[in-house]
Design an enzyme around this catalytic site. Structure first.
Site, mmCIF file in Angstrom:
data_model
loop_
_atom_site.group_PDB
_atom_site.id
_atom_site.type_symbol
_atom_site.label_atom_id
_atom_site.label_comp_id
_atom_site.label_asym_id
_atom_site.label_seq_id
_atom_site.Cartn_x
_atom_site.Cartn_y
_atom_site.Cartn_z
ATOM 1 C CE LYS A 77 -6.464 7.796 -0.118
ATOM 2 N NZ LYS A 77 -7.529 8.555 -0.785
ATOM 3 C CE1 TYR A 95 -4.255 1.511 0.351
ATOM 4 C CE2 TYR A 95 -3.282 2.778 2.139
ATOM 5 C CZ TYR A 95 -4.311 2.558 1.247
ATOM 6 O OH TYR A 95 -5.413 3.395 1.253
HETATM 7 N N1 LIG Z 1 -12.404 1.222 1.104
HETATM 8 C C1 LIG Z 1 -11.586 1.509 2.104
HETATM 9 O O1 LIG Z 1 -11.270 0.663 2.973
HETATM 10 C C2 LIG Z 1 -11.029 2.894 2.255
HETATM 11 C C3 LIG Z 1 -10.401 3.229 3.449
HETATM 12 C C4 LIG Z 1 -9.902 4.511 3.610
HETATM 13 C C5 LIG Z 1 -10.031 5.444 2.603
HETATM 14 N N2 LIG Z 1 -10.630 5.083 1.447
HETATM 15 C C6 LIG Z 1 -10.742 6.114 0.411
HETATM 16 O O2 LIG Z 1 -12.110 6.329 0.133
HETATM 17 C C7 LIG Z 1 -12.264 6.725 -1.222
HETATM 18 C C8 LIG Z 1 -13.234 5.803 -1.936
HETATM 19 O O3 LIG Z 1 -12.742 4.481 -1.854
HETATM 20 P P1 LIG Z 1 -13.664 3.229 -2.232
HETATM 21 O O4 LIG Z 1 -13.090 2.071 -1.511
HETATM 22 O O5 LIG Z 1 -15.089 3.590 -2.041
HETATM 23 O O6 LIG Z 1 -13.337 3.064 -3.793
HETATM 24 P P2 LIG Z 1 -14.111 2.249 -4.941
HETATM 25 O O7 LIG Z 1 -15.195 1.422 -4.367
HETATM 26 O O8 LIG Z 1 -13.035 1.618 -5.751
HETATM 27 O O9 LIG Z 1 -14.789 3.428 -5.800
HETATM 28 C C9 LIG Z 1 -13.969 4.348 -6.440
HETATM 29 C C10 LIG Z 1 -14.825 5.459 -7.009
HETATM 30 O O10 LIG Z 1 -13.949 6.461 -7.538
HETATM 31 C C11 LIG Z 1 -14.244 6.661 -8.913
HETATM 32 N N3 LIG Z 1 -13.005 7.006 -9.624
HETATM 33 C C12 LIG Z 1 -11.844 6.321 -9.684
HETATM 34 N N4 LIG Z 1 -10.940 6.990 -10.420
HETATM 35 C C13 LIG Z 1 -11.559 8.141 -10.804
HETATM 36 C C14 LIG Z 1 -11.153 9.256 -11.570
HETATM 37 N N5 LIG Z 1 -9.909 9.335 -12.082
HETATM 38 N N6 LIG Z 1 -12.036 10.259 -11.783
HETATM 39 C C15 LIG Z 1 -13.291 10.195 -11.264
HETATM 40 N N7 LIG Z 1 -13.734 9.158 -10.530
HETATM 41 C C16 LIG Z 1 -12.873 8.152 -10.309
HETATM 42 C C17 LIG Z 1 -14.881 5.374 -9.388
HETATM 43 O O11 LIG Z 1 -15.669 5.670 -10.536
HETATM 44 P P3 LIG Z 1 -16.157 4.522 -11.570
HETATM 45 O O12 LIG Z 1 -17.148 3.684 -10.795
HETATM 46 O O13 LIG Z 1 -16.787 5.280 -12.685
HETATM 47 O O14 LIG Z 1 -14.938 3.747 -11.951
HETATM 48 C C18 LIG Z 1 -15.701 4.985 -8.154
HETATM 49 O O15 LIG Z 1 -16.910 5.705 -8.104
HETATM 50 C C19 LIG Z 1 -10.847 6.732 -1.803
HETATM 51 O O16 LIG Z 1 -10.282 8.011 -1.657
HETATM 52 C C20 LIG Z 1 -10.123 5.749 -0.923
HETATM 53 O O17 LIG Z 1 -8.734 5.913 -0.929
HETATM 54 C C21 LIG Z 1 -11.148 3.835 1.237
#
Ligand SMILES: NC(=O)c1ccc[n+]([C@@H]2O[C@H](COP(=O)([O-])OP(=O)(O)OC[C@H]3O[C@@H](n4cnc5c(N)ncnc54)[C@H](OP(=O)(O)O)[C@@H]3O)[C@@H](O)[C@H]2O)c1
Length: 254
Positions: free
Chosen positions: A161, A154
């Site tokens: 981040k 990671y």
């Molecule tokens: N999941 C975790 O455990 C976790 C923990 C801490 C922080 N986070 C943070 O929370 C946020 C969301 O994570 P997630 O786990 O929900 O991710 P996810 O389920 O993979 O969803 C990612 C989202 O971002 C969009 N996306 C990706 N690249 C993009 C771009 N270049 N321009 C516009 N949209 C884009 C995708 O759109 P499409 O559907 O159109 O591809 C999707 O809607 C991120 O910042 C991640 O680092 C996640």
């Protein structure tokens, strides 16, 4: 009771996962919403229908937030439709899971452009719209444990981040006088499409469960959205440049 009636919120990457939950939570609190996606049109449209059913105004806009031109077009669209923006949730991120020893310059550029530079582009292109908000406008971005912990495979996302959190503090310094708050929600591990791709996901979820100081329940996207909602509301007007951790205590557990 948080009431965001009449406010307009943009949530980047809101077709899926945490972004989707944030868009829905803000709409439930009364906000009209701009849904942003890059590939998942069907999922974005489905969310739009859900938000419309709540009686809110909703727009669906395709834009790659790592591309400055796309971000500018997105803000131009919002300017044409509403002439202002009250809430910006910069949530979209990318990165993949690989050791730093195997990472390429291309991996670095893509991760940093999407996860860090996008926030700068969004605020640069959106600052005039945010300044037109009636109250204090809110910018919230989403960080993760990787900003301060070493997590296998990671390194690229984690370091992005850490940069993002610093970027948010410095943006807060630059736009605070212009009526805008910039804060970060640092989320623990949530089951989404991105975490389902972690090669050692089961082990990681088990370790977070063991570290939790809030019982057995794992963190959900809706829990994260609640923290985002708070930082998008007038209740947080005096919180500026801060990072709020939501992880059931996992990060402070010895
Ligand atoms: N999941 C975790 O455990 C976790 C923990 C801490 C922080 N986070 C943070 O929370 C946020 C969301 O994570 P997630 O786990 O929900 O991710 P996810 O389920 O993979 O969803 C990612 C989202 O971002 C969009 N996306 C990706 N690249 C993009 C771009 N270049 N321009 C516009 N949209 C884009 C995708 O759109 P499409 O559907 O159109 O591809 C999707 O809607 C991120 O910042 C991640 O680092 C996640």
């Amino acid at each position: 009771m948080i009431d965001l009636t009449g406010q307009l919120a943009l949530v980047t990457g809101s077709s899926r996962g945490i972004g989707r939950a944030c868009a829905l939570r803000l709409a439930e609190a009364g906000a009209d919403v701009v849904i942003n996606y890059v590939t998942s049109l069907a999922a974005a449209d489905e969310l739009a229908r859900e938000i419309q059913n709540l009686g809110r105004c909703v727009y669906v806009v395709k834009a790659d937030v790592s591309e400055r031109d796309d971000v500018e077009s997105l803000m131009e669209f919002i300017d044409e439709q509403a002439g202002r923006l009250d809430i910006l949730v910069s949530n979209a991120a990318t990165g993949g899971f690989r050791p730093l020893l195997a990472a390429s310059e291309r991996n670095f550029a893509t991760t940093m452009k999407t996860n860090v530079l996008a926030l700068v582009h969004l605020v640069q292109a959106g600052v005039r719209l945010l300044e037109r908000s009636a109250g204090r406008a809110k910018v919230v971005t989403i960080s993760s444990h990787g900003s301060h912990m070493a997590i296998p495979m990671y390194g690229m996302v984690g370091s992005s981040k850490a940069a993002l959190e610093s970027m948010a503090r410095h943006l807060a310094l630059e736009v605070g006088e212009r009526g805008i708050n910039v804060n970060v929600v640092k989320a623990g591990l949530v089951a989404t499409d991105s975490t389902s791709r972690i090669p050692y996901a089961d082990e990681l979820f088990a370790s977070r469960r063991a570290r939790s100081m809030t019982g057995d329940r794992l963190l959900t996207a809706e829990d994260v959205a609640n923290a985002v909602l708070f930082l998008c509301s007038p209740l947080s007007d005096m919180i500026q440049g801060e990072t709020l951790t939501i992880d059931g205590g996992a990060a402070v557990h010895a």
